[in-house]
Design a protein around this motif. Structure first.
Motif, PDB file in Angstrom:
ATOM      1  N   SER A 148      46.969  48.371  37.163  1.00 37.50           N
ATOM      2  CA  SER A 148      46.265  46.704  37.048  1.00 37.50           C
ATOM      3  C   SER A 148      47.289  45.295  36.979  1.00 37.50           C
ATOM      4  CB  SER A 148      45.874  46.317  35.597  1.00 37.50           C
ATOM      5  OG  SER A 148      44.307  47.227  35.430  1.00 37.50           O
ATOM      6  N   VAL A 149      48.470  45.546  36.861  1.00 42.70           N
ATOM      7  CA  VAL A 149      49.196  44.214  36.272  1.00 42.70           C
ATOM      8  C   VAL A 149      49.244  44.599  37.784  1.00 42.70           C
ATOM      9  CG1 VAL A 149      51.774  43.369  36.090  1.00 42.70           C
ATOM     10  CG2 VAL A 149      49.448  44.546  34.473  1.00 42.70           C
ATOM     11  N   ALA A 167      47.415  40.353  44.500  1.00 45.17           N
ATOM     12  CA  ALA A 167      46.694  39.206  44.436  1.00 45.17           C
ATOM     13  C   ALA A 167      46.995  37.936  44.690  1.00 45.17           C
ATOM     14  CB  ALA A 167      45.268  39.641  43.305  1.00 45.17           C
ATOM     15  N   GLU A 219      48.298  45.173  40.854  1.00 42.60           N
ATOM     16  CA  GLU A 219      47.075  44.973  41.873  1.00 42.60           C
ATOM     17  C   GLU A 219      46.900  43.172  41.739  1.00 42.60           C
ATOM     18  OE1 GLU A 219      43.862  46.854  41.192  1.00 42.60           O
ATOM     19  OE2 GLU A 219      44.000  48.415  42.646  1.00 42.60           O
ATOM     20  N   TYR A 220      46.739  43.114  40.341  1.00 41.93           N
ATOM     21  CA  TYR A 220      46.994  40.588  40.190  1.00 41.93           C
ATOM     22  C   TYR A 220      48.146  40.689  40.840  1.00 41.93           C
ATOM     23  CZ  TYR A 220      46.233  37.434  37.068  1.00 41.93           C
ATOM     24  OH  TYR A 220      45.759  35.511  37.048  1.00 41.93           O
ATOM     25  N   THR A 226      42.077  46.545  31.120  1.00 42.22           N
ATOM     26  CA  THR A 226      41.927  45.653  32.043  1.00 42.22           C
ATOM     27  C   THR A 226      42.306  44.228  31.387  1.00 42.22           C
ATOM     28  OG1 THR A 226      39.261  45.425  30.533  1.00 42.22           O
ATOM     29  CG2 THR A 226      39.394  46.322  32.449  1.00 42.22           C
ATOM     30  N   LEU A 227      42.809  43.125  32.520  1.00 42.16           N
ATOM     31  CA  LEU A 227      43.322  41.671  31.548  1.00 42.16           C
ATOM     32  C   LEU A 227      42.388  40.904  31.237  1.00 42.16           C
ATOM     33  CD1 LEU A 227      45.323  42.296  35.357  1.00 42.16           C
ATOM     34  CD2 LEU A 227      46.383  43.174  33.555  1.00 42.16           C
ATOM     35  N   ARG A 266      46.918  37.401  32.175  1.00 40.05           N
ATOM     36  CA  ARG A 266      46.149  36.813  33.198  1.00 40.05           C
ATOM     37  C   ARG A 266      47.474  35.475  32.770  1.00 40.05           C
ATOM     38  NH1 ARG A 266      40.542  36.833  33.703  1.00 40.05           N
ATOM     39  NH2 ARG A 266      40.114  38.092  32.671  1.00 40.05           N
ATOM     40  N   LEU A 317      50.737  37.013  33.475  1.00 41.29           N
ATOM     41  CA  LEU A 317      50.799  37.098  34.585  1.00 41.29           C
ATOM     42  C   LEU A 317      50.675  35.834  35.932  1.00 41.29           C
ATOM     43  CD1 LEU A 317      48.416  40.552  34.805  1.00 41.29           C
ATOM     44  CD2 LEU A 317      51.746  40.568  34.197  1.00 41.29           C
ATOM     45  N   ASP A 318      50.473  35.367  36.097  1.00 39.69           N
ATOM     46  CA  ASP A 318      50.288  34.203  36.911  1.00 39.69           C
ATOM     47  C   ASP A 318      51.374  33.474  36.830  1.00 39.69           C
ATOM     48  OD1 ASP A 318      47.699  34.331  37.273  1.00 39.69           O
ATOM     49  OD2 ASP A 318      46.707  32.363  35.936  1.00 39.69           O
TER      50      ASP A 318
END
Lengths: 440, 176
Positions: B124-125, B131, B127-128, B75-76, B81, B84-85
């Motif tokens: 996870s990365v 999105a 998918e984020y 989980t991030l 996050r 990743l943004d």
């Protein structure tokens, strides 16, 4: 190229036929956990004809090393001998061997035929019963295959005394490791069970992991990063030719293992965040999904009759062991102790499952019955993992890695009783061993 | 925000790690830290220095090419996050680049499980980022399990850095 010896075993006739000792005194029950190794005498095998002397000495030494290496036997030094064996056919003076408390006596002779052929014969005596145990055997081979001939002799001796199959005439495929921990090069390699005759099967250009023998020992499945991502490959040991088995775009495949039929392969595919177990028929190419849980299902291993599969899953929240039918379906959890369980491997005898256990920051190799009962931990260290069974299901080899920046992986073996922990000699670092079946 | 401090420090130390800890990381670590372990060498980022905001070097050093994970988790964290943004913004602004997300695990685990865990982390990365509008075809994932640690002590201070997903920028389309 690896050429198998044509090793012909011939019964040696011309000795008074003795009834095989069924329950005589010369017997080791491995399950009882031997405390006192059985003393044996192994006089140098007689060189019959000139030119066989050094070969006879080498073979004798290796037979002794094989037997001692089991932890079940103790070799009596030649300085204690009262009798000498100078003629393979001459009658044995049992009293002389009893006097030095040799319970078993192994005699042998080696001859060469001048064109590379070698003949090795041996007899095993139950000294206190004053008779031969089984009949004399003769093996034909070549001078370069002398180690295999010695292993064959030792396997026969081990087998007659323990009542179990042997395991000395076998090989191990593994991952040879060089370089520092953060830049490690890995190559597939193969060697005899005792570390001799090491050969590389791949170069160091891509990471390779977890090789597994086919039931006949002629092919090896493994995982390689050759394509940039983990995929499973099939390699022919003789020709060293390899081919990729799985290349579905967007997926990664690993943890392959053969079914006992040698035709079916089971392995894991990671797709997205999910890892499941699949089977693949090598002749038809038919692929079948065996698990479909959103969790991690990996490290599958067939039962020896091919009817069931043991694997690890974290569907409960932590890694645990499960058994399911070979066709898939609802699995039964079998591990319930403290900690996490992974890398289950079904014993070739069918009676036990070996596994890696992590608990309280330590790693263990352990065994349990196939229903999960009678769990026993055989080892403990900073990092032990990946058990593989000797062909007779009595010894387990595994990877042990030491901690810290200079951490190194090496191979170890341990009896299923938990005794006789030994390092398996390899020239450099080594991991992920897989034991072959007994060679033919 | 202990975690944030570590992450920030890690980015700050990047590129310096090989010099500040030469004994500890050895020669291989420069490439490992620079371009993510395993894949291309640092030299692949030839054009455009770290001061050029459209350069992969800027992505790697200023935006941050990696996120870290808790033991056994994919989980991030909020810190992850935030990184990743920034990655998503850069990828949207630089549509000619693709990326391979590499998932890694620390050494505390069996080989096969860690491969699956690394795949989860990389995913996870991915998918984020998808999105946030990065097309899926620009993002591949690969797991290295515990095969490519960048920090090699057997302590949490190293394990913490090894439990990572690294976004490695590749020029042009992905090959496979």
């Amino acid at each position: 190229m690896i050429r198998l010896l044509s090793m012909l075993a011939v019964l040696i006739l011309g000795v008074p036929a003795m009834a095989p000792a069924q329950s005589g005194p010369l017997r080791i029950e491995i399950t009882e956990g031997v405390i006192e190794p059985m003393p044996f005498a192994l006089p140098g095998f007689v060189a019959e004809g000139s030119g066989a002397e050094s070969l006879a000495a080498d073979i004798t030494r290796l037979v002794g090393e094989d037997l001692i290496g089991t932890g079940l036997f103790r070799q009596i030094g030649p300085e204690a001998f009262i009798s000498q064996i100078t003629n393979f056919a001459a009658p044995v003076q049992f009293a002389d061997w009893r006097a030095i408390n040799a319970q078993a006596l192994i005699t042998g002779a080696v001859s060469t035929n001048g064109s590379g052929g070698v003949s090795v014969k041996f007899r095993l005596y139950d000294v206190f019963a004053g008779q031969e145990l089984g009949q004399g055997l003769q093996f034909e081979g070549t001078a370069e295959g002398w180690r295999r001939m010695a292993h064959k002799v030792a396997d026969a001796v081990y087998s007659r005394i323990t009542g179990e199959g042997g395991y000395f005439d076998s090989r191990v495929v593994f991952v040879s490791e060089t370089g520092p921990k953060d830049n490690r090069a890995k190559r597939l390699a193969i060697m005899d069970y005792d570390g001799a005759n090491q050969k590389f099967l791949t170069d160091a250009s891509s990471i390779v992991l977890a090789p597994r023998f086919s039931p006949a020992g002629d092919r090896v499945l493994y995982t390689s990063y050759e394509s940039g991502r983990p995929r499973i490959y099939l390699l022919d040991v003789g020709s060293v030719q390899r081919r990729v088995l799985e290349e579905q775009p967007g997926t990664m495949s690993f943890a392959p293992r053969f079914a006992p039929d040698g035709q079916t392969v089971i392995f894991s595919i990671s797709e997205g965040s999910n890892t499941d177990i699949y089977s693949l028929n090598l002749s038809t190419g038919a692929r079948r999904q065996l698990t479909s849980s959103p969790s991690i299902e990996t490290a599958p291993s067939y039962s020896p009759n091919g009817s069931r599969i043991v694997f690890e899953s974290d569907r409960s929240g932590t890694q645990q062991l499960y058994v399911m039918s070979a066709s898939g379906g609802e699995p039964t959890r079998i591990s319930f102790g403290e900690g996490r369980y992974g890398t289950p491997v079904w014993s070739p005898r069918g009676d036990l499952i070996a596994f890696t256990k992590q608990n309280k920051g330590r790693f263990h190799i352990g065994v349990m019955r196939t229903d999960g009962s009678e769990e026993r931990l055989l080892t403990a260290s900073f990092l032990d993992e990946g058990p593989t069974w000797a062909p007779n299901g009595r010894v387990i080899m595994f990877t042990r890695e030491t901690r810290g920046e200079a951490g190194q992986a090496s191979l170890y073996s341990v009896d299923v009783s938990g005794r006789n922990l030994r390092r398996v000699p390899t020239p450099g670092g080594a991991s992920d061993p897989a034991w072959s079946p007994l060679l033919r | 925000m202990k975690q944030l401090t570590k992450v920030t420090l890690l980015f700050a130390a990047m590129g310096l790690a090989a010099c500040t800890n030469p004994d500890r990381f050895g020669a291989g670590a420069g490439a490992g830290v620079g371009a993510g372990a395993g894949a291309g060498a640092g030299g692949a980022y030839g054009a455009g220095g770290a001061s050029d905001p459209s350069s992969p070097a800027y992505f790697q050093q200023t935006i941050g090419d990696r996120v870290l994970f808790a033991v056994d988790q994919s989980t991030l964290s909020p810190e992850a996050r935030a990184v990743l943004d920034g990655q998503a913004k850069w990828l949207l602004a630089n549509p000619d680049y693709s990326a391979v997300v590499e998932g890694h695990a620390d050494e505390q685990g069996t080989r096969e499980y860690n491969l699956a865990l690394g795949a989860r982390r990389a995913n996870s990365v991915r998918e984020y980022l998808t999105a946030l509008g990065i097309p899926g075809y620009r993002l591949e994932t690969v797991t290295y399990g515990k095969e490519r640690p960048i920090a090699i002590c057997s302590e949490e201070s190293c394990y913490n850095r090894n439990r990572r997903a690294v976004t490695v920028i590749a020029a042009g389309g992905l090959t496979s």
